[in-house]
Design an enzyme around this catalytic site. Structure first.
Site, mmCIF file in Angstrom:
data_model
loop_
_atom_site.group_PDB
_atom_site.id
_atom_site.type_symbol
_atom_site.label_atom_id
_atom_site.label_comp_id
_atom_site.label_asym_id
_atom_site.label_seq_id
_atom_site.Cartn_x
_atom_site.Cartn_y
_atom_site.Cartn_z
ATOM 1 C CB ALA A 104 -0.954 -0.010 1.190
ATOM 2 N N GLY A 145 11.717 3.754 8.407
ATOM 3 C CA GLY A 145 11.216 5.124 8.457
ATOM 4 C C GLY A 145 11.254 5.704 9.861
ATOM 5 C CD GLU A 146 12.089 11.585 11.653
ATOM 6 O OE1 GLU A 146 12.075 11.899 10.444
ATOM 7 O OE2 GLU A 146 12.240 12.408 12.559
ATOM 8 C CE LYS A 147 3.107 7.206 10.505
ATOM 9 N NZ LYS A 147 2.872 5.812 10.416
ATOM 10 N NE ARG A 177 -3.420 0.958 11.068
ATOM 11 C CZ ARG A 177 -2.287 0.346 11.365
ATOM 12 N NH1 ARG A 177 -1.192 1.028 11.455
ATOM 13 N NH2 ARG A 177 -2.270 -0.950 11.585
ATOM 14 C CG HIS A 195 5.657 2.849 1.988
ATOM 15 N ND1 HIS A 195 4.311 3.093 1.894
ATOM 16 C CD2 HIS A 195 5.833 2.127 3.117
ATOM 17 C CE1 HIS A 195 3.692 2.542 2.916
ATOM 18 N NE2 HIS A 195 4.594 1.945 3.681
ATOM 19 C CB VAL A 216 7.144 11.571 3.377
ATOM 20 C CG1 VAL A 216 6.453 12.380 2.293
ATOM 21 C CG2 VAL A 216 8.571 11.232 2.963
ATOM 22 C CB SER A 254 -0.147 6.489 7.858
ATOM 23 O OG SER A 254 -0.682 5.246 8.243
HETATM 24 P P1 AMP Z 1 4.789 -0.139 6.636
HETATM 25 O O1 AMP Z 1 4.511 -0.576 5.243
HETATM 26 O O2 AMP Z 1 3.732 0.744 7.223
HETATM 27 O O3 AMP Z 1 5.221 -1.257 7.542
HETATM 28 O O4 AMP Z 1 6.047 0.802 6.517
HETATM 29 C C1 AMP Z 1 7.233 0.370 5.886
HETATM 30 C C2 AMP Z 1 8.315 1.355 6.184
HETATM 31 O O5 AMP Z 1 7.931 2.640 5.690
HETATM 32 C C3 AMP Z 1 8.564 1.516 7.691
HETATM 33 O O6 AMP Z 1 9.971 1.573 7.909
HETATM 34 C C4 AMP Z 1 7.883 2.824 8.009
HETATM 35 O O7 AMP Z 1 8.475 3.510 9.099
HETATM 36 C C5 AMP Z 1 8.102 3.597 6.722
HETATM 37 N N1 AMP Z 1 7.133 4.688 6.574
HETATM 38 C C6 AMP Z 1 5.782 4.590 6.682
HETATM 39 N N2 AMP Z 1 5.224 5.811 6.542
HETATM 40 C C7 AMP Z 1 6.225 6.694 6.343
HETATM 41 C C8 AMP Z 1 6.295 8.111 6.138
HETATM 42 N N3 AMP Z 1 5.215 8.876 6.111
HETATM 43 N N4 AMP Z 1 7.514 8.673 5.960
HETATM 44 C C9 AMP Z 1 8.641 7.904 5.984
HETATM 45 N N5 AMP Z 1 8.646 6.571 6.171
HETATM 46 C C10 AMP Z 1 7.457 5.976 6.352
#
Ligand code: AMP
Length: 280
Positions: A27, A151-153, A191, A32, A180, A189
């Site tokens: 997603a 990600g820092e997120k 979500r 990402h 971001v 996100s």
């Molecule tokens: P996820 O698919 O939500 O597990 O996220 C995969 C990676 O993307 C993780 O390392 C998250 O921290 C990073 N990530 C998710 N959203 C953001 C964002 N808005 N900015 C930077 N990195 C992100």
């Protein structure tokens, strides 16, 4: 770009080569893709392939309805990865990640203290970091990256993975790419798409709370300000706390290391989290 789906095929594809790995649950949004960009530069610097994994890890969801509702637009994700110069998309099935006929292939690693003790994500999403540690260890075993991008997120997650690598004595450099944001400050996100239009307009309250907290000089007042911003926007606040940025343990006026604001809450059934340095 090649797409591979089994543990054997990713090993064969990489052969003896190392790689740069960007783990995701798909997603994909611009957040990402900024990690992918960071990974692409690292791979060019190291002269090795860039692997992006897309795997919705059932282990790290403590709420089954959250797992069911998780968006899975795979064809679109693959198009975006190809356009960003990814060499291999690794899209394993649950069976490929956790093979029942290969006992010991994906053992449950120990979760570092930063994933057990702070009382943040560890408290509100029990089982989440054990799930993260297991899937990330398995991805590291299969891909043997020289560097991996997070990600820092998800700040606590980045600290957990960094500590886990250290404790498992893995020679992997963890790169943390900046969050971001949408134009009003809301962290991107997967979500966010579940928010109603009206809730979406209020969701940036976490970010506005962080902004207001930077104007406070006392930690307790700054924490209260973040919580107040979230509550008045309709969030059920789980935590709004200022912590040591690496251990994530409680900070106080005598703390010497850099500090970070971390907050999470539920807005109309959608759980959002964010973080930023404090005071600046
Ligand atoms: P996820 O698919 O939500 O597990 O996220 C995969 C990676 O993307 C993780 O390392 C998250 O921290 C990073 N990530 C998710 N959203 C953001 C964002 N808005 N900015 C930077 N990195 C992100």
């Amino acid at each position: 770009m090649d797409t591979v789906t089994t543990s054997t095929s990713i090993r064969d594809w990489l052969d003896e080569s190392s790689c740069v790995l960007v783990p995701t649950m798909g997603a994909l949004h611009e957040g990402h893709l900024s990690l992918v960009e960071c990974g692409r530069k690292a791979a060019a610097r190291l002269g090795c392939p860039l692997v992006v994994s897309v795997f919705v890890n059932p282990d790290q969801f403590n709420d089954p309805s959250d797992l069911d509702a998780y968006p899975r637009p795979l064809a679109e994700d693959l198009r975006a990865l190809e356009a960003h110069g990814v060499d291999v998309a690794f899209v394993p099935s649950v069976e490929a990640m956790y093979p029942e006929d290969e006992p010991g292939a994906a053992p449950q690693p120990e979760v570092p203290a930063v994933g057990r003790l702070p009382g943040l994500e560890d408290r509100f999403r029990p089982g989440h970091f054990p799930g993260v540690c297991r899937v990330v260890s398995r991805l590291f075993d299969l891909c043997r990256p020289a560097e991996a991008v997070f990600g820092e997120k998800d700040w606590q997650q980045a600290q957990v993975v960094t500590a886990m690598c250290r404790e498992q004595q893995r020679d992997i450099r963890i790169l943390v790419a900046p969050t971001v944001r949408e134009s009003d400050g809301l962290a991107m996100s997967s979500r966010n798409q579940h928010l109603s239009r009206e809730a979406r307009a209020r969701a940036a309250a976490i970010w506005r709370g962080f902004d207001a907290a930077r104007l406070e000089s006392a930690i307790s007042k700054a924490e209260a300000v973040i919580g107040e911003h979230m509550e008045s926007a309709g969030f059920a606040v789980e935590y709004a706390s200022i912590r040591d940025e690496s251990t994530l343990m409680v900070a106080n006026e005598t703390s010497t290391g850099p500090l970070r604001m971390l907050a999470a809450g539920v807005l109309e059934g959608v759980r959002l989290l964010d973080n930023a340095p404090w005071p600046a």
